[in-house]
Design a protein around this motif. Structure first.
Motif, PDB file in Angstrom:
ATOM      1  N   ARG A 147      -5.252   6.458   2.360  1.00  0.00           N
ATOM      2  CA  ARG A 147      -5.724   7.834   2.175  1.00  0.00           C
ATOM      3  C   ARG A 147      -6.512   7.969   0.879  1.00  0.00           C
ATOM      4  NH1 ARG A 147      -0.227  11.043   4.176  1.00  0.00           N
ATOM      5  NH2 ARG A 147      -0.709  11.023   6.427  1.00  0.00           N
ATOM      6  N   GLN A 148      -6.054   7.302  -0.181  1.00  0.00           N
ATOM      7  CA  GLN A 148      -6.788   7.370  -1.442  1.00  0.00           C
ATOM      8  C   GLN A 148      -8.125   6.633  -1.340  1.00  0.00           C
ATOM      9  OE1 GLN A 148      -5.914   8.976  -4.826  1.00  0.00           O
ATOM     10  NE2 GLN A 148      -8.071   8.785  -4.269  1.00  0.00           N
ATOM     11  N   CYS A 203      -0.689  -1.500  -4.770  1.00  0.00           N
ATOM     12  CA  CYS A 203      -0.032  -0.210  -4.547  1.00  0.00           C
ATOM     13  C   CYS A 203       1.453  -0.505  -4.441  1.00  0.00           C
ATOM     14  CB  CYS A 203      -0.561   0.456  -3.282  1.00  0.00           C
ATOM     15  SG  CYS A 203       0.147   2.100  -2.975  1.00  0.00           S
ATOM     16  N   LEU A 210       7.344   9.866   5.552  1.00  0.00           N
ATOM     17  CA  LEU A 210       6.486  10.292   4.450  1.00  0.00           C
ATOM     18  C   LEU A 210       6.902  11.661   3.921  1.00  0.00           C
ATOM     19  CD1 LEU A 210       3.067   9.172   5.942  1.00  0.00           C
ATOM     20  CD2 LEU A 210       3.934   8.427   3.716  1.00  0.00           C
ATOM     21  N   THR A 264       0.017   3.687   3.591  1.00  0.00           N
ATOM     22  CA  THR A 264      -0.552   4.970   4.006  1.00  0.00           C
ATOM     23  C   THR A 264      -1.165   5.700   2.832  1.00  0.00           C
ATOM     24  OG1 THR A 264       1.057   5.150   5.813  1.00  0.00           O
ATOM     25  CG2 THR A 264      -0.061   7.167   5.133  1.00  0.00           C
ATOM     26  N   HIS A 265      -0.441   5.765   1.713  1.00  0.00           N
ATOM     27  CA  HIS A 265      -0.980   6.427   0.525  1.00  0.00           C
ATOM     28  C   HIS A 265      -2.231   5.717   0.022  1.00  0.00           C
ATOM     29  CE1 HIS A 265       1.919   9.578  -0.222  1.00  0.00           C
ATOM     30  NE2 HIS A 265       2.924   8.726  -0.077  1.00  0.00           N
ATOM     31  N   ARG A 314       0.177  14.235  -4.261  1.00  0.00           N
ATOM     32  CA  ARG A 314       0.899  13.713  -3.088  1.00  0.00           C
ATOM     33  C   ARG A 314       2.331  14.203  -3.089  1.00  0.00           C
ATOM     34  NH1 ARG A 314       1.634   8.877  -4.306  1.00  0.00           N
ATOM     35  NH2 ARG A 314       0.849   9.230  -6.410  1.00  0.00           N
ATOM     36  N   ASP A 364      -4.889  12.482  -6.232  1.00  0.00           N
ATOM     37  CA  ASP A 364      -4.537  13.649  -5.427  1.00  0.00           C
ATOM     38  C   ASP A 364      -3.113  14.077  -5.755  1.00  0.00           C
ATOM     39  OD1 ASP A 364      -3.249  11.463  -4.383  1.00  0.00           O
ATOM     40  OD2 ASP A 364      -3.520  12.039  -2.295  1.00  0.00           O
ATOM     41  N   ILE A 424       4.790   3.176   3.790  1.00  0.00           N
ATOM     42  CA  ILE A 424       4.514   4.387   3.017  1.00  0.00           C
ATOM     43  C   ILE A 424       3.476   4.095   1.942  1.00  0.00           C
ATOM     44  CG2 ILE A 424       5.544   6.011   1.358  1.00  0.00           C
ATOM     45  CD1 ILE A 424       8.129   5.837   3.099  1.00  0.00           C
ATOM     46  N   ALA A 425       3.620   2.974   1.245  1.00  0.00           N
ATOM     47  CA  ALA A 425       2.639   2.600   0.234  1.00  0.00           C
ATOM     48  C   ALA A 425       1.263   2.397   0.855  1.00  0.00           C
ATOM     49  CB  ALA A 425       3.097   1.331  -0.486  1.00  0.00           C
ATOM     50  N   PHE A 475      -3.754   7.267  -8.656  1.00  0.00           N
ATOM     51  CA  PHE A 475      -3.957   8.283  -7.635  1.00  0.00           C
ATOM     52  C   PHE A 475      -4.594   9.529  -8.251  1.00  0.00           C
ATOM     53  CE2 PHE A 475      -0.596   5.866  -5.395  1.00  0.00           C
ATOM     54  CZ  PHE A 475      -1.242   5.704  -4.188  1.00  0.00           C
ATOM     55  N   ILE A 493       5.291   6.336  -5.449  1.00  0.00           N
ATOM     56  CA  ILE A 493       4.185   5.447  -5.097  1.00  0.00           C
ATOM     57  C   ILE A 493       3.192   5.423  -6.245  1.00  0.00           C
ATOM     58  CG2 ILE A 493       2.445   4.888  -3.365  1.00  0.00           C
ATOM     59  CD1 ILE A 493       5.320   4.943  -2.303  1.00  0.00           C
TER      60      ILE A 493
END
Length: 231
Positions: A175-176, A132, A79, A171-172, A230, A228, A168-169, A226, A86
């Motif tokens: 988190r969102q 995502c 990451l 995880t993002h 990132r 945030d 990775i996708a 998204f 992403i």
């Protein structure tokens, strides 16, 4: 336990009446209203080409709480150094198609039939299904899609054509979801892959109770992006 045959009426028997394999009902259609009722009832379709539509409510149920997401050291490094882009909801139909091409490792062929693809694209157009994506320049190299109602995200499938792209996708995405207050993530059935992320098997009754509470939250309907910063 009997397996129930669905009619034209959009209704389901209670999830707790599913048999030991999790199979609850057969038949019906994939109209948006039926799919949304199924998810809100803790039920999902899972069948192969040539079969009737099979509706499942497994016990136990694989569940991830967004607050309990576990990212191991190797993935944290990936990451930190990845140059993948992403995104959310930029290529929903492409993600579904790629997931169908990959299929599930425990099945011959794919369970994401042409009818299933059309049905989820329709849910996406209505603002209830989301994807995502992971991009290498302009190439889609990983992704995940699912359905969201209230404070729940129902994960359906993911794919990767590049190492760690789907992780990775995912995880993002998780988190969102957590930042939006969407805590309950339905992963349906056990896999080691999901367990590594912190998902656990819940008794069906516990899942149904948590689902009922989560559905009291408003639905984040429409196209997602998204919110945030990132890295």
């Amino acid at each position: 336990m009997p397996v129930y045959r669905l009619r034209d009426e959009i209704a389901f028997p209670p999830a707790e009446l599913a048999d030991e394999s999790g199979l609850l009902a057969v038949g019906g259609g994939l109209e948006p209203e039926r799919l949304l009722l199924a998810y809100a009832s803790g039920i999902f379709p899972w069948y192969s080409e040539g079969q009737p539509i099979l509706w499942h409510a497994p016990d136990p149920r694989m569940v991830l709480l967004s607050s309990e997401l576990h990212v191991n050291r190797s993935l944290r490094k990936s990451l930190a150094k990845t140059d993948l882009r992403i995104s959310l909801d930029e290529a929903f139909s492409k993600v579904v198609k790629r997931c169908a091409e990959v299929g599930r490792p425990e099945q011959d062929g794919t369970w994401i039939t042409d009818d299933m693809q059309d049905a989820y694209v329709r849910l996406h157009e209505l603002g209830f299904a989301h994807s995502c994506e992971a991009w290498r320049d302009d190439e889609l190299v990983g992704g995940i899609y699912g359905v969201s109602i209230g404070g729940v995200f129902f994960g359906e499938s993911m794919f990767a054509s590049e190492s760690n792209a789907s992780k990775i996708a995912f995880t993002h995405l998780v988190r969102q979801l957590g930042a939006w207050g969407i805590e309950l993530i339905d992963c349906q059935v056990y896999t080691e892959h999901l367990e590594r992320f912190g998902a656990r098997e819940w008794p069906r009754g516990s899942f149904q109770e948590a689902l009922g509470e989560a559905l009291q939250s408003p639905t984040r309907r429409g196209s997602w992006s998204f919110e945030d910063e990132r890295q």
